[in-house]
Enzyme design. Sequence first.
Site, PDB file in Angstrom:
ATOM      1  N   GLY A 127      90.864  22.816  71.169  1.00  0.00           N
ATOM      2  CA  GLY A 127      92.296  22.721  70.958  1.00  0.00           C
ATOM      3  C   GLY A 127      92.734  23.144  69.576  1.00  0.00           C
ATOM      4  N   ASN A 187     100.245  15.134  71.132  1.00  0.00           N
ATOM      5  CA  ASN A 187     100.516  16.539  71.474  1.00  0.00           C
ATOM      6  C   ASN A 187     100.745  16.694  72.968  1.00  0.00           C
ATOM      7  OD1 ASN A 187      98.439  18.497  72.938  1.00  0.00           O
ATOM      8  ND2 ASN A 187      97.245  16.852  71.987  1.00  0.00           N
ATOM      9  N   ASN A 198      87.419  21.614  81.478  1.00  0.00           N
ATOM     10  CA  ASN A 198      88.344  20.589  80.985  1.00  0.00           C
ATOM     11  C   ASN A 198      89.218  20.108  82.135  1.00  0.00           C
ATOM     12  OD1 ASN A 198      90.120  18.977  79.613  1.00  0.00           O
ATOM     13  ND2 ASN A 198      91.202  20.645  78.599  1.00  0.00           N
ATOM     14  N   SER A 250      93.159  17.138  80.232  1.00  0.00           N
ATOM     15  CA  SER A 250      94.387  17.256  79.441  1.00  0.00           C
ATOM     16  C   SER A 250      95.495  16.541  80.194  1.00  0.00           C
ATOM     17  CB  SER A 250      94.777  18.724  79.265  1.00  0.00           C
ATOM     18  OG  SER A 250      96.115  18.779  78.811  1.00  0.00           O
ATOM     19  N   THR A 310      98.905  19.171  81.594  1.00  0.00           N
ATOM     20  CA  THR A 310      99.018  20.091  82.735  1.00  0.00           C
ATOM     21  C   THR A 310      99.170  19.194  83.958  1.00  0.00           C
ATOM     22  OG1 THR A 310      97.717  21.821  81.687  1.00  0.00           O
ATOM     23  CG2 THR A 310      97.788  21.848  84.091  1.00  0.00           C
ATOM     24  N   LYS A 334      84.669  17.627  80.601  1.00  0.00           N
ATOM     25  CA  LYS A 334      85.359  16.797  79.599  1.00  0.00           C
ATOM     26  C   LYS A 334      86.299  15.836  80.305  1.00  0.00           C
ATOM     27  CE  LYS A 334      87.971  17.051  75.288  1.00  0.00           C
ATOM     28  NZ  LYS A 334      88.405  17.943  74.201  1.00  0.00           N
ATOM     29  N   THR A 350      92.382  13.216  74.820  1.00  0.00           N
ATOM     30  CA  THR A 350      93.425  12.325  74.282  1.00  0.00           C
ATOM     31  C   THR A 350      93.823  11.292  75.338  1.00  0.00           C
ATOM     32  OG1 THR A 350      95.102  13.882  75.038  1.00  0.00           O
ATOM     33  CG2 THR A 350      94.354  14.113  72.765  1.00  0.00           C
ATOM     34  N   TYR A 361      88.869  16.395  65.810  1.00  0.00           N
ATOM     35  CA  TYR A 361      90.044  17.255  65.624  1.00  0.00           C
ATOM     36  C   TYR A 361      90.965  16.566  64.609  1.00  0.00           C
ATOM     37  CZ  TYR A 361      94.071  20.245  66.787  1.00  0.00           C
ATOM     38  OH  TYR A 361      95.124  21.125  66.733  1.00  0.00           O
TER      39      TYR A 361
HETATM   40  C1  LIG Z   1      96.951  19.538  69.097  1.00  0.00           C
HETATM   41  C2  LIG Z   1      95.810  19.266  70.013  1.00  0.00           C
HETATM   42  C3  LIG Z   1      95.482  20.170  71.005  1.00  0.00           C
HETATM   43  C4  LIG Z   1      94.392  19.925  71.851  1.00  0.00           C
HETATM   44  N1  LIG Z   1      94.081  20.849  72.804  1.00  0.00           N
HETATM   45  C5  LIG Z   1      92.987  20.649  73.590  1.00  0.00           C
HETATM   46  C6  LIG Z   1      92.606  21.630  74.546  1.00  0.00           C
HETATM   47  O1  LIG Z   1      93.217  22.684  74.671  1.00  0.00           O
HETATM   48  N2  LIG Z   1      91.516  21.363  75.311  1.00  0.00           N
HETATM   49  C7  LIG Z   1      90.786  20.216  75.195  1.00  0.00           C
HETATM   50  O2  LIG Z   1      89.792  20.050  75.900  1.00  0.00           O
HETATM   51  N3  LIG Z   1      91.134  19.277  74.290  1.00  0.00           N
HETATM   52  C8  LIG Z   1      92.209  19.475  73.488  1.00  0.00           C
HETATM   53  N4  LIG Z   1      92.552  18.530  72.566  1.00  0.00           N
HETATM   54  C9  LIG Z   1      91.793  17.254  72.521  1.00  0.00           C
HETATM   55  C10 LIG Z   1      90.712  17.248  71.471  1.00  0.00           C
HETATM   56  O3  LIG Z   1      89.712  18.206  71.749  1.00  0.00           O
HETATM   57  C11 LIG Z   1      90.053  15.854  71.382  1.00  0.00           C
HETATM   58  O4  LIG Z   1      89.416  15.578  72.617  1.00  0.00           O
HETATM   59  C12 LIG Z   1      91.074  14.749  71.098  1.00  0.00           C
HETATM   60  O5  LIG Z   1      92.045  15.177  70.167  1.00  0.00           O
HETATM   61  C13 LIG Z   1      90.402  13.481  70.554  1.00  0.00           C
HETATM   62  O6  LIG Z   1      89.727  13.739  69.346  1.00  0.00           O
HETATM   63  P1  LIG Z   1      90.365  13.413  67.892  1.00  0.00           P
HETATM   64  O7  LIG Z   1      90.835  11.994  67.927  1.00  0.00           O
HETATM   65  O8  LIG Z   1      89.236  13.667  66.933  1.00  0.00           O
HETATM   66  O9  LIG Z   1      91.499  14.366  67.702  1.00  0.00           O
HETATM   67  C14 LIG Z   1      93.634  18.740  71.703  1.00  0.00           C
HETATM   68  C15 LIG Z   1      93.965  17.827  70.696  1.00  0.00           C
HETATM   69  C16 LIG Z   1      95.025  18.070  69.855  1.00  0.00           C
HETATM   70  C17 LIG Z   1      95.362  17.068  68.774  1.00  0.00           C
END
Ligand SMILES: Cc1cc2nc3c(=O)[nH]c(=O)nc-3n(C[C@H](O)[C@H](O)[C@H](O)COP(=O)(O)O)c2cc1C
Length: 353
Positions: A62, A110, A173, A176, A179, A212, A242, A314
């Site tokens: 992401g 997000n 994935n 999310s 979607t 995931k 998330t 992230y």
């Molecule tokens: C802005 C944003 C966009 C994200 N986009 C994706 C994505 O496209 N695909 C995905 O599998 N996870 C996506 N994630 C989730 C992250 O990969 C991660 O699983 C989640 O943020 C929890 O980790 P963190 O607390 O370290 O951020 C996104 C997270 C954020 C904050």
Amino acid sequence: MAWGTARKLLFHLDPERAHALAAGALRVLGSAGGVLRPRPDASLRVTCMGLAFDSPLGMAAGFDKGEVLVRGLHALGFGHVEVGTITPRPQAGNPRPRLFRLPEHRALINRMGFNNEGTEACGHRLAALPREGRGIVGVNVGKNKDTPNERAVDDYLAAIDALHPWADYLVVNLSSPNTPGLRALQEREPLERLLSACVGRAAPLRKPLLVKLAPDLSPEALDEAVDVAIASGASGVIATNTTIQRPGAVASHPRATEAGGLSGAPLGPLALESLRQAYRRAAGRIPIVGVGGVMDAHDAYARIRAGASLVQVYTGLVYGGPRFPARVLGGIADRLRRDGFRSVDEAVGADHR
Ligand SMILES: Cc1cc2nc3c(=O)[nH]c(=O)nc-3n(C[C@H](O)[C@H](O)[C@H](O)COP(=O)(O)O)c2cc1C
């Protein structure tokens, strides 16, 4: 400039604008060939799914949605970068604003909605990425918003077909929250269909394929999803994406009512519990990747002890700045030494023994 000052300036900007600036800096850093890369301690090397990672810390999906910032992120110290989520066709994602900071909680919300340029553009960029100085590269794939769930498998297979040549591992994935209907694919029957088709495609290519999952599954549903992942021949589970929950004090934050997935510190306890449970259920048959609310070395090491073979971040990078990966890696190495472990491998799941 000290990170505290830089962060203050960046946090005055719209979050997507700040991200674009960071991406620009990472491109410059990447083109410098990783000369500044901190060399991770030898105790941090991990062999997982047949791949040699020079550290257990990875950039979660992401952050790099196909721009391919891999070399810059590798130069910061990440052992792997998960590019994506990439869908077969380009899509704009949700209207802005769609990314919100909750600094009081070191969190983000997000609802990006898989904004990405599609497999073709991403494939061109990955193809141009030199093999040197890139670490391990994962590619995380998804379905387009307008593809109905009944045909989701076609999108996942199309994305795997298009991008596997440049992926060291692949991720399906299904978690999310942005979607509509996607998370329903984590239920037993659709999950079995989808994973067996995707593993069927990835296995002859010798590409490990992971799934995931969301932190919002019930304990029964999580056990079931892990069982299906193993039975389908998946190589691992990523726990977690998330959350749609707003735990504890976050619930009263003015931004808490924004639709989307919450990440960062308040996600930590939920993601940790999902990881523990997935590790117990998998019982060593497949590795678990721990992600969600890892904000420092203490959290990262706790994930390893709870069962994570690899740890991704992230939001921790957004709040912790460019030296965050090096700090976390140094902290993990110190803790391994303190506890008498010679390698990350020895510490994985230590809390369960
Ligand atoms: C802005 C944003 C966009 C994200 N986009 C994706 C994505 O496209 N695909 C995905 O599998 N996870 C996506 N994630 C989730 C992250 O990969 C991660 O699983 C989640 O943020 C929890 O980790 P963190 O607390 O370290 O951020 C996104 C997270 C954020 C904050």
